[in-house]
Design an enzyme around this catalytic site. Structure first.
Site, PDB file in Angstrom:
ATOM      1  N   HIS A 142      31.716  51.799 -10.985  1.00  0.00           N
ATOM      2  CA  HIS A 142      32.391  50.696 -10.355  1.00  0.00           C
ATOM      3  C   HIS A 142      33.115  50.713  -9.321  1.00  0.00           C
ATOM      4  O   HIS A 142      33.716  49.865  -8.623  1.00  0.00           O
ATOM      5  CB  HIS A 142      32.668  49.816 -11.228  1.00  0.00           C
ATOM      6  CG  HIS A 142      31.721  49.306 -12.460  1.00  0.00           C
ATOM      7  ND1 HIS A 142      30.710  48.737 -12.107  1.00  0.00           N
ATOM      8  CD2 HIS A 142      31.885  49.270 -13.743  1.00  0.00           C
ATOM      9  CE1 HIS A 142      29.881  48.327 -13.110  1.00  0.00           C
ATOM     10  NE2 HIS A 142      30.622  48.746 -14.384  1.00  0.00           N
ATOM     11  N   HIS A 177      25.491  48.261 -17.561  1.00  0.00           N
ATOM     12  CA  HIS A 177      26.272  47.613 -16.390  1.00  0.00           C
ATOM     13  C   HIS A 177      25.599  48.027 -15.115  1.00  0.00           C
ATOM     14  O   HIS A 177      25.217  49.213 -14.899  1.00  0.00           O
ATOM     15  CB  HIS A 177      27.775  47.752 -16.276  1.00  0.00           C
ATOM     16  CG  HIS A 177      28.221  47.282 -17.599  1.00  0.00           C
ATOM     17  ND1 HIS A 177      28.623  48.102 -18.470  1.00  0.00           N
ATOM     18  CD2 HIS A 177      28.760  46.112 -17.616  1.00  0.00           C
ATOM     19  CE1 HIS A 177      29.143  47.113 -19.482  1.00  0.00           C
ATOM     20  NE2 HIS A 177      29.451  46.130 -19.034  1.00  0.00           N
TER      21      HIS A 177
HETATM   22  C1  TV7 Z   1      31.230  51.999 -16.701  1.00  0.00           C
HETATM   23  N1  TV7 Z   1      33.881  43.753 -20.489  1.00  0.00           N
HETATM   24  C2  TV7 Z   1      32.201  49.968 -17.209  1.00  0.00           C
HETATM   25  C3  TV7 Z   1      32.235  48.368 -17.864  1.00  0.00           C
HETATM   26  C4  TV7 Z   1      33.283  47.514 -17.347  1.00  0.00           C
HETATM   27  C5  TV7 Z   1      33.154  45.984 -17.949  1.00  0.00           C
HETATM   28  C6  TV7 Z   1      34.760  43.824 -19.314  1.00  0.00           C
HETATM   29  C7  TV7 Z   1      35.889  43.970 -21.079  1.00  0.00           C
HETATM   30  C8  TV7 Z   1      37.045  44.207 -21.940  1.00  0.00           C
HETATM   31  C9  TV7 Z   1      38.280  44.538 -21.273  1.00  0.00           C
HETATM   32  C10 TV7 Z   1      39.330  44.836 -22.079  1.00  0.00           C
HETATM   33  C11 TV7 Z   1      39.424  44.421 -23.601  1.00  0.00           C
HETATM   34  C12 TV7 Z   1      37.391  43.699 -23.243  1.00  0.00           C
HETATM   35  C13 TV7 Z   1      36.143  43.164 -25.295  1.00  0.00           C
HETATM   36  C14 TV7 Z   1      34.444  43.671 -21.578  1.00  0.00           C
HETATM   37  C15 TV7 Z   1      35.668  39.300 -16.018  1.00  0.00           C
HETATM   38  C16 TV7 Z   1      36.666  39.864 -16.865  1.00  0.00           C
HETATM   39  C17 TV7 Z   1      36.381  39.537 -18.357  1.00  0.00           C
HETATM   40  C18 TV7 Z   1      39.572  41.456 -19.434  1.00  0.00           C
HETATM   41  C19 TV7 Z   1      39.922  41.145 -20.836  1.00  0.00           C
HETATM   42  N2  TV7 Z   1      38.139  43.823 -23.996  1.00  0.00           N
HETATM   43  C20 TV7 Z   1      31.187  50.649 -17.336  1.00  0.00           C
HETATM   44  C21 TV7 Z   1      34.109  45.214 -17.251  1.00  0.00           C
HETATM   45  C22 TV7 Z   1      34.074  43.769 -17.793  1.00  0.00           C
HETATM   46  C23 TV7 Z   1      40.661  45.250 -21.636  1.00  0.00           C
HETATM   47  N3  TV7 Z   1      34.942  42.908 -17.075  1.00  0.00           N
HETATM   48  O1  TV7 Z   1      29.983  50.092 -16.623  1.00  0.00           O
HETATM   49  C24 TV7 Z   1      41.725  45.234 -22.048  1.00  0.00           C
HETATM   50  O2  TV7 Z   1      36.202  43.372 -23.871  1.00  0.00           O
HETATM   51  O3  TV7 Z   1      33.838  41.211 -17.648  1.00  0.00           O
HETATM   52  C25 TV7 Z   1      34.792  41.769 -17.012  1.00  0.00           C
HETATM   53  C26 TV7 Z   1      36.009  40.809 -16.262  1.00  0.00           C
HETATM   54  C27 TV7 Z   1      38.041  39.730 -16.707  1.00  0.00           C
HETATM   55  C28 TV7 Z   1      39.063  40.432 -17.343  1.00  0.00           C
HETATM   56  N4  TV7 Z   1      38.907  40.287 -18.721  1.00  0.00           N
HETATM   57  C29 TV7 Z   1      37.415  40.479 -18.962  1.00  0.00           C
HETATM   58  O4  TV7 Z   1      30.633  50.773 -18.782  1.00  0.00           O
HETATM   59  C30 TV7 Z   1      32.405  52.904 -17.322  1.00  0.00           C
HETATM   60  N5  TV7 Z   1      36.055  43.957 -19.814  1.00  0.00           N
HETATM   61  C31 TV7 Z   1      40.727  44.487 -24.396  1.00  0.00           C
HETATM   62  C32 TV7 Z   1      41.670  45.042 -23.873  1.00  0.00           C
HETATM   63 ZN    ZN Z   2      28.668  50.055 -18.511  1.00  0.00          ZN
HETATM   64 CA    CA Z   3      22.867  50.517 -15.122  1.00  0.00          CA
END
Ligand code: TV7
Ligand code: ZN
Ligand code: CA
Length: 414
Positions: free
Chosen positions: A177, A214
């Site tokens: 990403h 993803h």
């Molecule tokens: C490659 N999903 C990376 C995949 C990246 C996914 C997201 C979380 C997450 C973050 C945390 C947390 C979480 C239980 C899950 C829109 C948001 C929603 C942050 C809470 N628990 C790969 C990224 C994805 C961080 N982000 O492809 C700290 O889930 O959906 C989102 C963005 C805004 C930010 N919030 C989530 O696998 C390596 N994040 C707990 C603590």
């Molecule tokens: Zn992923």
């Molecule tokens: Ca993929």
């Protein structure tokens, strides 16, 4: 251990540094670098280690990272270099005698000093906001973690280019990403783009295949305008699933048109339909694109029971994708990626290291593994997938996706 191929004479280069597993994104954060140590321990205890060329991962240098990333973004991130290292470099340089600095490190050290002086100015009022989202926190040694992860992926490229290996593995890479000047989705520096850029110094065409749950948006974006890299991502899509890109009709732009391939799917994909999609699409891609090298991101969050991903693959199904890509006999680089149920991630990547070597590893987890208890209650390699999960993809929808991808690919001139 069962030998699965008569000519399993593939030379495999494996990159590892146990330091990588020591970094922490934070207590609640789903990304756990410790899974890299767990995978490594299985790889050692299964005896796979002895059959590969094992290399110690080094840190990518700032100049190498600059091949893709914005210089100001790197300066910004480099403030999270371990303070130990900055002190070490400063001490070395303050001897005011450049001749004591090893030749190969001189430029790097000069840059670190210059940049550590600039960073104070640069990071006040910075346009970069790493640490603002819980997805991409700042943590101790963050930049060193990025340097190690990308150093390994760059060296994977080198081991392939020099002919030292047929398959190169970096389970600590695959951070798909990261953008030119932006951290996102747990990724800060895009080791995959840096790896592919290195391959492009020699090879004409590189195929990127991404089975992380993803969308591989950072890699797609980097090569969206070129036909020298074809990016192919299989991913969960819809209902605000992150990152929200990777629609079927994102095909690339200009000379890159039709060299970006996306396979968006709904949750619940299981082995059989997934493999069918994977084989139908990759076989056509291989036939039409004829890449010189394959870079495969093996994110394990597409496995059943992952904490973030919604697919329902078994380790055998996931591994079958790696096996299938290997069967073309094209030089290949295997990278890690996502994977948040960490005892299954380590199982998966140990199994796939076996596939690279043409070996089917035993069903019983080696009992001398220091993480043995993580593999309870069965202590077996293959965990039971979720039952009673509905595959929300209709066969006719999946067939439509394949037909559309075939149609796009038919526009590529041979
Ligand atoms: C490659 N999903 C990376 C995949 C990246 C996914 C997201 C979380 C997450 C973050 C945390 C947390 C979480 C239980 C899950 C829109 C948001 C929603 C942050 C809470 N628990 C790969 C990224 C994805 C961080 N982000 O492809 C700290 O889930 O959906 C989102 C963005 C805004 C930010 N919030 C989530 O696998 C390596 N994040 C707990 C603590
Ligand atoms: Zn992923
Ligand atoms: Ca993929």
């Amino acid at each position: 251990m069962i030998q699965t191929e008569s000519d399993s004479s593939k030379r495999v280069a494996y990159f590892y540094n146990r330091f990588i597993g020591k970094f922490h994104y934070g207590k609640e954060h789903p990304m756990k670098p410790k899974r890299i140590i767990m995978a490594h321990n299985l790889i050692v205890n299964y005896g796979l280690f002895r059959q590969m060329d094992v290399y110690l991962i080094r840190e990518a240098q700032l100049q190498e990272i600059r091949k893709f990333h914005d210089p100001d973004y790197i300066i910004y991130l480099s403030q999270f270099m371990s303070q130990n290292k900055i002190n070490f470099v400063k001490e070395y340089c303050s001897a005011n005698n450049e001749s004591v600095i090893p030749e190969n490190l001189l430029e790097e050290f000069k840059l670190i000093i210059k940049w550590s002086q600039q960073q104070k100015v640069k990071t006040e009022n910075s346009e970069f906001k790493v640490g603002d989202s819980p997805d991409n926190p700042t943590f101790s040694g963050l930049f060193s973690y990025c340097q190690l992860s990308s150093g390994a992926s760059i060296d994977c490229a080198h081991s392939i280019l020099t002919g030292q290996a047929d398959i190169a593995i970096n389970w600590s890479g695959g951070l798909h990403h990261a953008k030119k000047k932006e951290a996102s989705g747990f990724c800060y520096i895009n080791d995959i783009v840096l790896c592919i850029l290195e391959l492009l110094r020699v090879y004409v065409r590189v195929l990127y295949v991404d089975i992380d749950c993803h969308h591989g948006d950072g890699v797609e974006e980097a090569f969206y305008l070129t036909n020298r890299v074809m990016t192919l991502s299989f991913h969960q899509y819809g209902d605000d699933f992150y990152p929200g890109t990777g629609q079927l009709n994102s095909v690339g732009v200009g000379v890159g048109r039709y060299y970006s391939v996306n396979v968006p799917m709904k949750p619940g994909m299981s082995d059989e339909p997934y493999m069918e999609m994977f084989k139908k699409i990759t076989s056509r891609v291989m036939q039409i694109y004829r890449p010189d090298c394959i870079v495969m991101q093996c994110g394990a969050d597409s496995l059943s029971l992952d904490k973030l991903g919604g697919f329902n693959l078994s380790i055998k199904g996931h591994g079958a994708c790696v096996q299938y890509m290997k069967s073309f006999g094209t030089p290949m680089i295997l990278l890690g990626g996502g994977g948040y149920t960490i005892q299954n991630v380590s199982r998966c990547w140990a199994y796939e290291t076996g596939i690279a070597l043409g070996q089917q590893i035993d069903e019983a987890i080696p009992s001398n593994d220091i993480y043995y208890d993580n593999y309870s209650p069965d202590y077996l390699l293959h965990f039971p997938i979720r039952q009673n999960v509905e595959n929300r993809n209709k066969t006719e929808d999946l067939n439509k996706i394949v037909a559309t991808v075939y149609d796009y690919l038919s526009n590529i001139e041979n």
